[in-house]
Design a protein around this motif. Sequence first.
Motif, PDB file in Angstrom:
ATOM      1  N   SER A 192       0.823  -1.208   0.000  1.00 54.75           N
ATOM      2  CA  SER A 192       0.000   0.000   0.000  1.00 54.75           C
ATOM      3  C   SER A 192       0.859   1.261   0.000  1.00 54.75           C
ATOM      4  O   SER A 192       0.464   2.295  -0.546  1.00 54.75           O
ATOM      5  CB  SER A 192      -0.948   0.010   1.208  1.00 54.75           C
ATOM      6  N   LEU A 193       2.048   1.183   0.601  1.00 54.12           N
ATOM      7  CA  LEU A 193       2.931   2.343   0.601  1.00 54.12           C
ATOM      8  C   LEU A 193       3.571   2.532  -0.770  1.00 54.12           C
ATOM      9  O   LEU A 193       3.802   3.666  -1.206  1.00 54.12           O
ATOM     10  CB  LEU A 193       4.004   2.210   1.680  1.00 54.12           C
ATOM     11  N   TYR A 194       3.842   1.438  -1.477  1.00 51.93           N
ATOM     12  CA  TYR A 194       4.327   1.557  -2.850  1.00 51.93           C
ATOM     13  C   TYR A 194       3.308   2.312  -3.704  1.00 51.93           C
ATOM     14  O   TYR A 194       3.658   3.126  -4.557  1.00 51.93           O
ATOM     15  CB  TYR A 194       4.567   0.177  -3.464  1.00 51.93           C
ATOM     16  N   ASP A 198       4.037   5.752  -5.854  1.00 44.31           N
ATOM     17  CA  ASP A 198       3.873   5.849  -7.304  1.00 44.31           C
ATOM     18  C   ASP A 198       2.819   6.883  -7.693  1.00 44.31           C
ATOM     19  O   ASP A 198       2.983   7.621  -8.674  1.00 44.31           O
ATOM     20  CB  ASP A 198       3.493   4.473  -7.873  1.00 44.31           C
ATOM     21  N   THR A 199       1.729   6.948  -6.913  1.00 47.28           N
ATOM     22  CA  THR A 199       0.668   7.904  -7.222  1.00 47.28           C
ATOM     23  C   THR A 199       1.164   9.335  -7.035  1.00 47.28           C
ATOM     24  O   THR A 199       0.903  10.215  -7.871  1.00 47.28           O
ATOM     25  CB  THR A 199      -0.564   7.657  -6.337  1.00 47.28           C
ATOM     26  N   TRP A 200       1.866   9.587  -5.945  1.00 44.02           N
ATOM     27  CA  TRP A 200       2.395  10.929  -5.707  1.00 44.02           C
ATOM     28  C   TRP A 200       3.358  11.340  -6.825  1.00 44.02           C
ATOM     29  O   TRP A 200       3.315  12.472  -7.308  1.00 44.02           O
ATOM     30  CB  TRP A 200       3.112  11.007  -4.364  1.00 44.02           C
ATOM     31  N   TRP A 201       4.216  10.434  -7.223  1.00 40.11           N
ATOM     32  CA  TRP A 201       5.178  10.762  -8.281  1.00 40.11           C
ATOM     33  C   TRP A 201       4.463  11.152  -9.578  1.00 40.11           C
ATOM     34  O   TRP A 201       4.805  12.150 -10.218  1.00 40.11           O
ATOM     35  CB  TRP A 201       6.117   9.585  -8.528  1.00 40.11           C
ATOM     36  N   PRO A 209      10.518   7.789 -12.329  1.00 43.81           N
ATOM     37  CA  PRO A 209      11.628   8.022 -11.398  1.00 43.81           C
ATOM     38  C   PRO A 209      12.851   7.206 -11.798  1.00 43.81           C
ATOM     39  O   PRO A 209      12.747   6.213 -12.524  1.00 43.81           O
ATOM     40  CB  PRO A 209      11.059   7.552 -10.048  1.00 43.81           C
ATOM     41  N   ASN A 210      13.979   7.637 -11.332  1.00 49.08           N
ATOM     42  CA  ASN A 210      15.237   6.962 -11.622  1.00 49.08           C
ATOM     43  C   ASN A 210      15.427   5.821 -10.610  1.00 49.08           C
ATOM     44  O   ASN A 210      16.209   5.904  -9.673  1.00 49.08           O
ATOM     45  CB  ASN A 210      16.392   7.962 -11.541  1.00 49.08           C
TER      46      ASN A 210
END
Length: 288
Positions: A192-194, A198-201, A209-210
């Motif tokens: 869930s933290l992943y 990803d959503t914020w990015w 992202p790199n």
Amino acid sequence: MESVEKDWKIFVTIAEEHNITKAANKLFISQPALSYRLTQLEKNFDEPLFIRTTKGVILTETGELYYQYALDSLKRKQELDEALENKKDTVSGTLELGSSSIFANYELPNLLAGFTKQYPDVKLHLQTGISSRIVQLFTNNDIQIGIIRGHHAPTGKKIFLRSEPICLVTSKHCNRNRLASIPQIRYTTDPSLYTIMDTWWKQNYTTPPNSGLYLDTMETCRRFIQKNLGWSILPYTGLEYFADDIHIEPLYWDDGTPIERETNLYYHPRKPQRKAVQAFIDYVQQHI
């Protein structure tokens, strides 16, 4: 009675894991010892209880019947134990507890130190791990109480413990405008933290992202950030101890809502509730 109950637990675990090696690991016994107990159990029926396959084991028809019997017997034994414990004047018995690793690292030691001092007759069994694993243990009734972080919703009663911000964490020398060119550090955590990462990015950047650094713990991740080896997105718990060495920035969704993560305590509602379980629930509510 203890030997028979152990056989029930062994059989149920093998049936649910579909694998003798996995069952042995879960029960913390050697595979040869577990196989021997199963062989002795099957002798009582004069026929196999499992069919061995290349992918594991599956129940025979007789095995299915015994599985239901063992499940029911374990449940009734637990009910008997609870009734006997609740008759005592003192709080005793076993407390089966599971906790997310981060909570266990920063909050749980103080809680358990106070609880065990107040209730010395309670025997504690504790398992820690990422929240998705604690959810599985709780759902399978392997633990009585689960302290779980994130947006999980296992069946049971929930007590809100806290909410914390999710933060962008970089070195003191990192410029946020350059994040796309700096390695993102990902570490072993709850799925869930992943999703939050990803959503914020995607809400803030148009290029991927790199990614390239994959670490096993949050502690290692923080050390890498201190040395300007990359950046990450971390929950705030524990970051305050590194505030002098890293930059910590609480994050927001694109609508201005703070990105936060809850920690909740879950327990199985039972009447009567086991004294040790109720005592721990009451203690946490008083001291958290």
